[in-house]
Structure formats: structure tokens, C-alpha cells
Design a protein around this motif. Structure first.
Motif, PDB file in Angstrom:
ATOM      1  N   ILE A 375       0.886  -1.364   0.145  1.00 24.21           N
ATOM      2  CA  ILE A 375      -0.001   0.033   0.016  1.00 24.21           C
ATOM      3  C   ILE A 375       0.918   1.370   0.081  1.00 24.21           C
ATOM      4  O   ILE A 375       1.187   1.600   0.960  1.00 24.21           O
ATOM      5  N   LYS A 376       1.348   1.668  -1.181  1.00 28.86           N
ATOM      6  CA  LYS A 376       1.873   2.945  -1.262  1.00 28.86           C
ATOM      7  C   LYS A 376       1.752   3.408  -2.698  1.00 28.86           C
ATOM      8  O   LYS A 376       0.992   2.857  -3.503  1.00 28.86           O
ATOM      9  N   TYR A 377       2.440   4.475  -3.252  1.00 27.90           N
ATOM     10  CA  TYR A 377       2.116   5.307  -4.350  1.00 27.90           C
ATOM     11  C   TYR A 377       2.469   4.536  -5.646  1.00 27.90           C
ATOM     12  O   TYR A 377       1.931   4.632  -6.584  1.00 27.90           O
ATOM     13  N   GLU A 378       3.387   3.879  -5.489  1.00 26.09           N
ATOM     14  CA  GLU A 378       4.037   2.909  -6.810  1.00 26.09           C
ATOM     15  C   GLU A 378       4.053   1.537  -6.304  1.00 26.09           C
ATOM     16  O   GLU A 378       5.062   1.290  -5.213  1.00 26.09           O
ATOM     17  N   ASN A 379       3.492   0.656  -6.590  1.00 31.17           N
ATOM     18  CA  ASN A 379       3.611  -0.918  -6.227  1.00 31.17           C
ATOM     19  C   ASN A 379       3.256  -1.882  -7.277  1.00 31.17           C
ATOM     20  O   ASN A 379       2.815  -1.477  -8.467  1.00 31.17           O
ATOM     21  N   PHE A 426      -5.918   8.787  -6.504  1.00 31.58           N
ATOM     22  CA  PHE A 426      -4.485   9.298  -6.375  1.00 31.58           C
ATOM     23  C   PHE A 426      -4.582  10.677  -6.526  1.00 31.58           C
ATOM     24  O   PHE A 426      -4.954  11.543  -7.144  1.00 31.58           O
ATOM     25  N   ARG A 427      -4.369  11.263  -5.228  1.00 26.42           N
ATOM     26  CA  ARG A 427      -3.973  12.680  -4.896  1.00 26.42           C
ATOM     27  C   ARG A 427      -5.476  13.389  -5.207  1.00 26.42           C
ATOM     28  O   ARG A 427      -5.663  14.249  -5.939  1.00 26.42           O
ATOM     29  N   ASN A 428      -6.563  12.791  -4.512  1.00 23.78           N
ATOM     30  CA  ASN A 428      -8.028  13.159  -4.753  1.00 23.78           C
ATOM     31  C   ASN A 428      -8.389  13.329  -6.142  1.00 23.78           C
ATOM     32  O   ASN A 428      -9.507  14.003  -6.375  1.00 23.78           O
ATOM     33  N   LYS A 429      -7.939  12.571  -7.019  1.00 27.39           N
ATOM     34  CA  LYS A 429      -8.602  12.420  -8.427  1.00 27.39           C
ATOM     35  C   LYS A 429      -9.001  11.081  -8.617  1.00 27.39           C
ATOM     36  O   LYS A 429      -8.268   9.965  -8.172  1.00 27.39           O
ATOM     37  N   LEU A 430     -10.066  10.793  -9.090  1.00 24.92           N
ATOM     38  CA  LEU A 430     -10.686   9.605  -9.677  1.00 24.92           C
ATOM     39  C   LEU A 430     -10.295   9.181 -11.076  1.00 24.92           C
ATOM     40  O   LEU A 430     -10.475   9.978 -11.890  1.00 24.92           O
TER      41      LEU A 430
END
Length: 437
Positions: A375-379, A426-430
Motif C-alpha cells: 500500500i504505497k504510491y507506486e507498487n 490518486f491525490r484526490n483524483k478519480l
């Protein structure tokens, strides 16, 4: 996520003050968007979005001046209103406003909407969406004993049968009185009560599903020998309709299976497996079932038990752990056929675990478990593919590095036998990801 209707994939957006449907083509490029102006903006709460073969329905609650009404609007694939009706008018209730929840049938065509605000009874309404017809509307006098039961489950069949199942006396001191009581509301509005004693063990966790092919109410879960916090085996309960005759069988977990999950030798340990929760029951065509269990626990770090409470300028931190998944298959006679462990380790903080857990993609020839490795931004996103005999392969699907994706697999939906739709935040964007196999 509505899914695919005709040649477009539809998304319903609840923006609190307005409601919008967005459409995408098969390459996930925006096609059109349309605001649903026929739904009023004030006092509206969306209850359910139900997709049919050639339409979709929006079921919502409207509250105005202490009056509560449940309505349904049906739309064509172009989001044009084609039908609407009042499902239930609760009238004016100042001090006891309805608390509304719902349960859907397997084909998503029958919807039972119930109000459990009353201490002694429920108000339940069964709606058939294809015919836009209320099959029955009843007040269920459940009594204090059933409403205060150890566990409660609600299910509905494709035909409109409603089942309220309560588990009573799930305690070691009262194991002789351990029982499931099932209230069955039939499509014509008549009711029946089924009693299924379970005196051999305690329930650690269980779920119920209705098998529309075999006309059985199926329960499957985990049992405990001593403490309900630890599972020592799995069990299966089948309630045959009509009549309500119950068949119950159980199978213990062997030491090797428990040792692999707990990662220690448990030859002299009878404590079982902790932190186990039944996530899904999959009905097999032969009348058997597969239960999917996930290990999950939360850890709050701080000096008080109130989540999110600030103390000396430092906020408490909640850790979410979603760990191994295991699947257990039962034959129609209740005998355990196989069990399989799917290893994963997911850890996150203060996100309610929305990026953790898995999505189960079902196919007649296999099951796919899709999940985030970390659970991280790039995985890396991975999958387990399980055969009907319990054999599995683990594969890497793709990597999200540089793609601005954080997939929420728990909210994904399957839209065909070879496609699923996964939302990403991702950063409040769907964003929406269409995955084809």
C-alpha cells in the motif's frame, strides 16, 4: 460504478448537491456526461444504484419536514428517465426517523429495503426492478430476542424470498441453546420460521447466501472450540426450501494448515487462528460452496481508545493490517474438499484500509484474486488464479510506477466474463481502470 450498458461504461457521480452520469467508450475515453435533473437536490440520500441488462435504477431516500419517502427512478443507457415510482412512504416521523438499509438478490433484480430504527420491529419492502413492482411490504415483529441476537444476516432470492437469520446463545456457557433462527418472508408475503440447532461448537464467523439454483439458504464459516476469537475449523449449514430442514457438517483445520498461516509450529497448540473474517461465499453449480476468509486486524497507537483523538498535539495513529487469505471448498454433502492459503501482506495507516484487501473475479473455470502487493504510491498489482481443485498460480499483473494510480480493488466490479472495472484514487483524483483478461 454502474458497469457496461450497450457500448458504454457508465459511472454515477454523487456530488451531494447534484447527480451526474458519465459515459466512457471501450478504450476508457470520455464519451458524454449528463446531469440527472429529475432528482431533486435537497434532502436526498442515494440508497442503491442497480444495473439491469438494458437500464439502470437509482433508489433514493427523500426527507422533507420530517417526512421520509423512498423512490426509484429507472434510466435507459443514455441516462434518460423511462420510469419512476414511490417505493415506500414512511410518513411524518419527528423523533424516530427511518434508518434505511438494503439487500440485493444475486441477479440484482430484487431489492429489499428495510428500516431498523424501531427497537422491536423492522419495516421491510421488496421491490422488483424489472417490473417496477412492490412484491410485498411488511412489518416484521422480530421481538427483542432476535434483534439483540449475537449475529444477524439478511438475504434475498431472485424471486423475492427474504431471509432474516439470527444467531442466539453463541457462548460457551450456553452452548446447548446455540441456535440459528431464520424468518422467511415468501414472495406472496406469507412467512415461516426455521430453527437450526448448533450444539457442537461456537461460531467464530459466518455468512449466508441463497443458492437460487438449488433453492437452499447456505451458511458457511468458521467454528471455535473454546474462544470465538480463534477459529479451529470450518463448517457448512444448508437449509432446504421448502420445509426448512437443516444439514450441518464441520471439518477441523489440521496442524500443518494452522502452522503455515501462523508461521510457527502449533503441534502442541490448540488456540487456532486469530483475526479471521469470512469475506465471501461462492455458490458452486453442484450445490457446494467455497468460503473466502481474510485475516485482518487494526492497531491503534496512543494513550486513549478514542480513534482520532488529539492528545498533547499528537494525533493517534491507526494501523491497518490485511494479511493472508484462505479458501475452503465444501462438497454438496458438507464434506470439506480442499483448502488453500493465499499469502499476502498489506499494511497502511489512517486510510481505513481502502487500498487493501482484494477483488474476487469469478469465472466458470477459475477464480482470480486481485490485490495490491504493497500500500504505497507506486507498487505491483498481483493476482492468484485458483482452479476448481484448489490449485493456484501467483502472477504479477502490472506496476503502477509513473502511472498516477492507487487502485481500490475492494470497490471493483466485474462487468463481463473477461473484464472488470477498478476505481483509482490518486491525490484526490478519480480514475477508472478497465482490466481485460
Amino acid at each position: 460504478l454502474i458497469g457496461r450498458l450497450r457500448d458504454r461504461i457508465l459511472l454515477f457521480r454523487d456530488k451531494y448537491d447534484d447527480f451526474e452520469v458519465q459515459a466512457y467508450d471501450n478504450q476508457m475515453r470520455p464519451s458524454w456526461s449528463k446531469e440527472l435533473t429529475d432528482i431533486e437536490k435537497r434532502g436526498i440520500q442515494i440508497i442503491a444504484i442497480c444495473a439491469g441488462k438494458n437500464d439502470f435504477s437509482v433508489v433514493y431516500r427523500q426527507r422533507r419536514r420530517s417526512k421520509t419517502v423512498v423512490r426509484v427512478h429507472k434510466y435507459d443507457p443514455g441516462a434518460n428517465l423511462i420510469d419512476s415510482m414511490v417505493v415506500k412512504d414512511y410518513g411524518e416521523r419527528i423523533f424516530n426517523a427511518p434508518i434505511i438499509d438494503f439487500v440485493r438478490s444475486e441477479d440484482r433484480n430484487c431489492l429489499v429495503i428495510y428500516n431498523d430504527a424501531d427497537n422491536n420491529s423492522w419495516e421491510a419492502t421488496c421491490l422488483r426492478l424489472d417490473k417496477m413492482q412492490v412484491l410485498w411490504d411488511k412489518k416484521l415483529d422480530l421481538g427483542q430476542q432476535l434483534l439483540e441476537a449475537d449475529d444477524q444476516h439478511v438475504n434475498v432470492s431472485n424471486a423475492g424470498d427474504f431471509f432474516f437469520t439470527a444467531e442466539l446463545s453463541n457462548r460457551k456457557a450456553r452452548i446447548d441453546e446455540h441456535v440459528f433462527r431464520t424468518l422467511h418472508i415468501k414472495p406472496d408475503g406469507t412467512d415461516a420460521l426455521y430453527v437450526s440447532p448448533v450444539k457442537a461448537f461456537l461460531t467464530a464467523d459466518i455468512q449466508f447466501e441463497y443458492n437460487n439454483v438449488k433453492q437452499q439458504l447456505i451458511g458457511a464459516g468458521l467454528y471455535a472450540d473454546r474462544s470465538r476469537d480463534r477459529a479451529n475449523g470450518a463448517y457448512f449449514i444448508s437449509i432446504q426450501l421448502p420445509g426448512g430442514k437443516a444439514t450441518i457438517s464441520s471439518s477441523p483445520f489440521d496442524d500443518q494448515f494452522i502452522s503455515i498461516i501462523r508461521q510457527k509450529d502449533v503441534s502442541d497448540d490448540t488456540r487456532g487462528i486469530a483475526d479471521c473474517f469470512v469475506r465471501q461465499i461462492i455458490n458452486r453449480h453442484d450445490g457446494g460452496v467455497i468460503i473466502v476468509v481474510e485475516r485482518h486486524h487494526e492497531l491503534q497507537r496512543g494513550a486513549t481508545s478514542s480513534r482520532g483523538f488529539w492528545r498533547d498535539g499528537a494525533r493517534l495513529v491507526v494501523d491497518f493490517y490485511y494479511e493472508d487469505v484462505f479458501a475452503v471448498a465444501f462438497q454438496p454433502d458438507g464434506q470439506m474438499q480442499w483448502k488453500t492459503i493465499l499469502h499476502k501482506r498489506q499494511y497502511s495507516q489512517d486510510d481505513e484500509g481502502i487500498f487493501s484487501s482484494y477483488f474476487l473475479f469469478q469465472h466458470p473455470e477459475y477464480l482470480r484474486f486481485l490485490f495490491n502487493d504493497e500500500i504505497k504510491y507506486e507498487n505491483t498489482c498481483s493476482e492468484y488464479v485458483i482452479s476448481p481443485l484448489g490449485e493456484f498460480d501467483r502472477n504479477n499483473l502490472f506496476n503502477t510506477a509513473g502511472q498516477n494510480l492507487r487502485l481500490r480493488f475492494r470497490e471493483a466490479i466485474q462487468i463481463s466474463s473477461a473484464e472488470c472495472l477498478i476505481p483509482s484514487e490518486f491525490r484526490n483524483k478519480l480514475r477508472l481502470v478497465l482490466l481485460r483478461f
